[in-house]
Design an enzyme around this catalytic site. Structure first.
Site, PDB file in Angstrom:
ATOM      1  N   ASP A 121       0.833  -1.194   0.000  1.00  0.00           N
ATOM      2  CA  ASP A 121       0.000   0.000   0.000  1.00  0.00           C
ATOM      3  C   ASP A 121       0.881   1.261   0.000  1.00  0.00           C
ATOM      4  O   ASP A 121       1.697   1.431  -0.916  1.00  0.00           O
ATOM      5  CB  ASP A 121      -0.960  -0.060   1.201  1.00  0.00           C
ATOM      6  CG  ASP A 121      -2.032   0.995   1.190  1.00  0.00           C
ATOM      7  OD1 ASP A 121      -3.029   0.829   0.475  1.00  0.00           O
ATOM      8  OD2 ASP A 121      -1.859   2.012   1.893  1.00  0.00           O
ATOM      9  N   HIS A 174      -7.065  -6.917  -0.029  1.00  0.00           N
ATOM     10  CA  HIS A 174      -5.996  -5.920  -0.110  1.00  0.00           C
ATOM     11  C   HIS A 174      -4.839  -6.189   0.843  1.00  0.00           C
ATOM     12  O   HIS A 174      -3.687  -5.908   0.524  1.00  0.00           O
ATOM     13  CB  HIS A 174      -6.592  -4.536   0.178  1.00  0.00           C
ATOM     14  CG  HIS A 174      -5.604  -3.423   0.245  1.00  0.00           C
ATOM     15  ND1 HIS A 174      -4.831  -3.041  -0.837  1.00  0.00           N
ATOM     16  CD2 HIS A 174      -5.253  -2.599   1.269  1.00  0.00           C
ATOM     17  CE1 HIS A 174      -4.058  -2.022  -0.490  1.00  0.00           C
ATOM     18  NE2 HIS A 174      -4.291  -1.737   0.780  1.00  0.00           N
TER      19      HIS A 174
END
Length: 292
Positions: free
Chosen positions: A107, A273
Site C-alpha cells: 500500500d 488488499h
C-alpha cells in the site's frame, strides 16, 4: 506487539524524522518491510516468522505513522512526500549498517518502495510492491470506477482540516471500516494488531499526518513522478496483489508495471488488499522464491 525473542525495538534519528522500528532475524541479508495505510509496522507480524530465519528484517513505522515522529506539515506537503519517506528509510538502513538491501512494501509502503528504487538504485537490490498500481498511472486513469473504489484518495486530500475533523469524530470506526471494506470476506485481523492500529491512529496528529501523506500523493509526489516519466526501475521487481481486490479488478497489473520497471514478475494471491495479514505464508513464499 512482540515479533519474537530475536527482535528488538529501536528509534533512529534521520535528517527529517525520528523513526520507530523493530529489527531482527537469523539471516544476514537485509530486508526492509514497509507498511501501508492505516496501519503500522505491526502489519508484518504474520509474515516475519516465515522470513526471520533467512533475513535481517527491518520493520519501521513510516514518518507520521505508528510511533514515528510526525514532522510539521508545509504548504507543498513535501514533509510527507514519498521522496522524504524514502530518504528516512535509506538513512535508517545505513544506520543499521546496510548499504544495499531488499525492500518490500504494501500500500503506502509500496509507493515509498517505488520511490526508493528510483532515488537509490545503487542501494535497492530488489523490490516488491503489494496491491498497488503506480500513483501516476492511477491518477492519469481516473474514472468513476476509480473514484468510487478509491474515494478516500479524494477525501483525504481535502484542505482546511475537513477529513481530520470527520475522521477524528470516531477514528476507531473509520479504521475498522477501512480494514473491512478492503479485505477479503474471510479475513480476520489479530486483535492485538488491531488494538495497536487503533492506538496509533486515534491521535489527532497521526490522522493529520496520514492526510498529509495523501495530499503529498496528489501534489508533490505527482510532480516527482512526472519528472521521472519514462524512467524505469532498474532492479528486479516483484508485484503481488489480491485477486479479491480493486487493483485486480481494474488493471492488467503486470502490464502496467512493465511500463515502470525493466524486470517485472508477479502474481495474484487469493485474498483481499491486506496480503501480509490475509495470506502471510503465500507472501513469504513469493518473496523467498523471488529473492533466491
Amino acid at each position: 506487539m512482540n515479533f519474537g525473542e530475536n527482535f528488538k525495538e529501536a528509534r533512529i534519528e534521520t535528517s527529517g524524522a525520528a523513526i520507530n522500528l523493530v529489527h531482527g532475524g537469523q539471516g544476514r541479508q537485509p530486508l526492509l518491510l514497509l507498511h501501508g495505510y492505516p496501519q503500522t509496522h505491526v502489519m508484518w507480524h504474520r509474515v516475519v516468522p516465515f522470513l526471520a530465519p533467512h533475513f535481517h528484517i527491518v520493520c519501521p513505522d513510516l514518518r507520521g505513522y505508528g510511533d514515528s515522529e510526525r514532522p510539521p506539515s508545509d504548504p507543498d506537503h513535501s514533509a510527507y512526500s514519498k521522496r522524504a519517506m524514502a530518504s528516512d528509510m535509506a538513512q535508517v538502513m545505513k544506520e543499521l549498517g546496510h548499504e544495499q538491501f531488499l525492500v518490500a512494501g504494501h500500500d503506502r509502503g509500496a509507493r515509498v518502495a517505488h520511490r526508493m528504487a528510483l532515488d537509490y538504485p545503487e542501494r535497492v537490490s530488489r523490490a516488491c510492491v503489494m496491491d498497488i498500481a503506480p500513483t501516476l498511472h492511477m491518477f492519469n486513469h481516473t474514472d468513476q470506477q476509480f473514484a468510487t473504489g478509491y474515494y478516500h484518495w479524494f477525501f483525504l486530500i481535502q484542505p482546511d482540516g475537513l477529513p481530520e475533523r470527520m475522521i477524528g469524530c470516531d477514528p476507531e470506526y473509520y479504521l475498522t471500516e477501512k480494514l473491512k471494506r478492503w479485505s477479503g470476506p474471510e479475513a480476520q485481523f489479530d486483535p492485538d494488531a488491531l488494538a495497536e492500529y487503533v492506538r496509533c491512529f486515534s491521535e489527532p496528529a497521526a490522522i493529520h499526518a496520514s492526510c498529509e501523506d495523501y495530499r503529498a500523493a496528489a501534489t508533490i509526489d505527482l510532480k516527482h513522478d512526472e519528472q521521472d516519466r519514462g524512467r524505469k526501475i532498474e532492479c528486479p521487481l516483484l508485484v503481488l496483489w489480491g485477486n479479491q481486490g480493486f487493483v485486480h479488478r481494474t488493471y492488467d497489473v503486470l502490464e502496467v508495471w512493465r511500463g515502470y520497471a525493466k524486470q517485472v514478475e508477479g502474481q495474484a494471491l487469493d485474498c483481499g488488499h491486506f496480503l501480509p495479514e490475509e495470506a502471510p505464508e503465500e507472501v513469504a513464499r513469493a518473496l523467498l522464491g523471488f529473492i533466491r
